[in-house]
Design an enzyme around this catalytic site. Structure first.
Site, PDB file in Angstrom:
ATOM      1  N   TRP A  43       0.741  -1.316   0.199  1.00 43.64           N
ATOM      2  CA  TRP A  43      -0.144   0.038  -0.006  1.00 43.64           C
ATOM      3  C   TRP A  43       0.873   1.276  -0.059  1.00 43.64           C
ATOM      4  O   TRP A  43       0.494   2.349  -0.248  1.00 43.64           O
ATOM      5  CB  TRP A  43      -0.961   0.091   1.202  1.00 43.64           C
ATOM      6  CG  TRP A  43      -2.027  -1.096   1.301  1.00 43.64           C
ATOM      7  CD1 TRP A  43      -2.380  -1.888   0.067  1.00 43.64           C
ATOM      8  CD2 TRP A  43      -2.838  -1.291   2.370  1.00 43.64           C
ATOM      9  NE1 TRP A  43      -3.380  -2.843   0.421  1.00 43.64           N
ATOM     10  CE2 TRP A  43      -3.740  -2.501   1.656  1.00 43.64           C
ATOM     11  CE3 TRP A  43      -3.076  -0.831   3.448  1.00 43.64           C
ATOM     12  CZ2 TRP A  43      -4.846  -2.933   2.564  1.00 43.64           C
ATOM     13  CZ3 TRP A  43      -4.306  -1.270   4.159  1.00 43.64           C
ATOM     14  CH2 TRP A  43      -4.970  -2.515   3.691  1.00 43.64           C
TER      15      TRP A  43
ATOM     16  N   HIS B 112      13.081  -2.564  -1.532  1.00 40.00           N
ATOM     17  CA  HIS B 112      12.092  -2.298  -2.262  1.00 40.00           C
ATOM     18  C   HIS B 112      12.979  -1.067  -3.239  1.00 40.00           C
ATOM     19  O   HIS B 112      13.768  -0.223  -2.444  1.00 40.00           O
ATOM     20  CB  HIS B 112      10.869  -1.726  -1.911  1.00 40.00           C
ATOM     21  CG  HIS B 112       9.857  -1.228  -2.895  1.00 40.00           C
ATOM     22  ND1 HIS B 112      10.049  -0.359  -3.570  1.00 40.00           N
ATOM     23  CD2 HIS B 112       8.807  -2.205  -3.264  1.00 40.00           C
ATOM     24  CE1 HIS B 112       8.669  -0.440  -4.364  1.00 40.00           C
ATOM     25  NE2 HIS B 112       8.227  -1.317  -4.423  1.00 40.00           N
TER      26      HIS B 112
ATOM     27  N   GLU C 119      11.482  -7.436  -9.194  1.00 44.24           N
ATOM     28  CA  GLU C 119      10.627  -6.302  -9.618  1.00 44.24           C
ATOM     29  C   GLU C 119      11.614  -5.351 -10.420  1.00 44.24           C
ATOM     30  O   GLU C 119      12.533  -4.370  -9.721  1.00 44.24           O
ATOM     31  CB  GLU C 119      10.173  -5.425  -8.417  1.00 44.24           C
ATOM     32  CG  GLU C 119       9.304  -6.196  -7.359  1.00 44.24           C
ATOM     33  CD  GLU C 119       8.300  -5.253  -6.749  1.00 44.24           C
ATOM     34  OE1 GLU C 119       7.100  -5.131  -6.754  1.00 44.24           O
ATOM     35  OE2 GLU C 119       8.887  -4.284  -5.963  1.00 44.24           O
TER      36      GLU C 119
ATOM     37  N   SER D 199       3.600  -3.193 -12.004  1.00 39.79           N
ATOM     38  CA  SER D 199       2.439  -2.605 -12.874  1.00 39.79           C
ATOM     39  C   SER D 199       1.417  -3.786 -13.103  1.00 39.79           C
ATOM     40  O   SER D 199       0.996  -4.125 -13.996  1.00 39.79           O
ATOM     41  CB  SER D 199       2.813  -2.318 -14.395  1.00 39.79           C
ATOM     42  OG  SER D 199       3.359  -1.164 -14.131  1.00 39.79           O
TER      43      SER D 199
ATOM     44  N   GLY E 217       1.341  -3.143  -6.044  1.00 34.61           N
ATOM     45  CA  GLY E 217       1.249  -1.838  -5.591  1.00 34.61           C
ATOM     46  C   GLY E 217       0.181  -0.966  -5.919  1.00 34.61           C
ATOM     47  O   GLY E 217      -0.820  -1.293  -5.291  1.00 34.61           O
TER      48      GLY E 217
HETATM   49  P1  PGA Z   1       3.112  -1.304  -8.769  1.00 34.84           P
HETATM   50  O1  PGA Z   1       4.026  -1.267  -7.516  1.00 34.84           O
HETATM   51  O2  PGA Z   1       2.258  -2.484  -8.951  1.00 34.84           O
HETATM   52  O3  PGA Z   1       2.423  -0.133  -8.580  1.00 34.84           O
HETATM   53  O4  PGA Z   1       3.856  -1.016 -10.118  1.00 34.84           O
HETATM   54  C1  PGA Z   1       4.832  -2.557  -7.245  1.00 34.84           C
HETATM   55  C2  PGA Z   1       5.895  -1.994  -6.236  1.00 34.84           C
HETATM   56  O5  PGA Z   1       6.306  -1.027  -6.202  1.00 34.84           O
HETATM   57  O6  PGA Z   1       6.228  -3.013  -5.506  1.00 34.84           O
END
Ligand code: PGA
Length: 262
Positions: free
Chosen positions: A13, A97, A169, A218, A239
């Site tokens: 979040w 992250h 990621e 995304s 996210g």
């Molecule tokens: P997103 O973020 O799904 O908005 O791309 C993923 C994340 O930052 O862990």
């Protein structure tokens, strides 16, 4: 081949929702999502909401994660929060992250120490790794992934590695980044294989097969199935789409239905 790895949907979040809003949102999700033994759903609210939500949450339905932590258990670190302070609220913690790495300049050493702190405190670390657009352009994708993986795990023993979750990621695919574009499944397959190959070099092949590897960047209800069907991908870190109940619930339902036997 070991197919016993759990499937995960993790909601990040980020810095959204006040404690009151987070509580209402949890209530909404609780009414819409049925617990499933096959799928672990993890919610990562802001630090300020963790205590409230930990009292409210049905832990058979959702587990909670922190979005960050300090590497020490106590000490003179103004403004920081340790896992010793919050471990009764959470089962997981997101570490490394890209927003922590690139906005707050977290070092590989700090990230490795946070992974150790998580294991020491009985909290499962979700170690995020992934190349930037520049790494990719320069042909440095594999070395960026390898170095973040190896540095992040450098204090993790063979006995503890199956307590770690890896989230791949790619920074260029995270929706809040300028010019973000969703990753192609082929990029994710290559990264997952590279990660497992490197895990196998250090911990052995059998252990490497036990580590859960997630994808994030995304993800939404239209793309979730395609990513979840990738062999070796054990779930998603979501996210933006996790902030919208209809989107998030749809992703959860898709995850319940997808089988990606390897
Ligand atoms: P997103 O973020 O799904 O908005 O791309 C993923 C994340 O930052 O862990």
């Amino acid at each position: 081949m070991d197919n016993a790895r759990k499937k995960y949907i993790i909601a990040n979040w980020k810095m959204n929702f006040t404690p009151g809003e987070a509580s209402l949102y949890l209530n909404k999700l609780s009414n819409k999502i049925q617990p499933s033994r096959k799928l672990q759903i993890v919610l990562a609210p802001g630090m300020v909401s963790l205590q409230t939500l930990s009292l409210q949450v049905n832990r058979r339905q959702f587990k909670l994660a922190a979005q960050n932590c300090h590497w020490s258990d106590y000490g003179p670190y103004t403004g920081e929060v340790s896992l010793t302070q919050i471990r009764s609220f959470v089962d997981y913690v997101i570490i490394g992250h890209s927003e922590r790495r690139y906005v707050f300049n977290e070092s590989e050493k700090q990230i490795a120490d946070k992974v150790s702190a998580a294991i020491r405190n009985g909290v499962t670390p979700i170690l995020c790794i992934g190349e930037t657009a520049l790494d990719r352009k320069d042909g440095e994708t594999n070395s960026a992934i390898n170095s973040q993986l190896m540095n992040g795990l450098r204090q993790v023993s063979k006995e503890d590695i199956d307590k770690v979750i890896i989230a791949y990621e790619p920074v260029w695919a995270i929706s809040s980044n300028k010019g973000a574009k969703p990753a192609n499944p082929i990029d994710i397959i290559e990264a997952e294989q590279l990660i497992r190959k490197n895990l196998a070099k250090i911990y052995g092949k059998d252990i490497a097969e036990k580590v859960s590897i997630l994808y994030g960047g995304s993800v939404n209800k239209d793309t979730a199935a395609g990513y979840l069907e990738i062999p070796g991908i054990d779930g998603l870190l979501v996210g933006n789409a996790s902030l919208i109940a209809d989107q998030f619930c749809a992703i959860v339902e898709i995850a319940k239905g997808v089988r990606n036997e390897r």
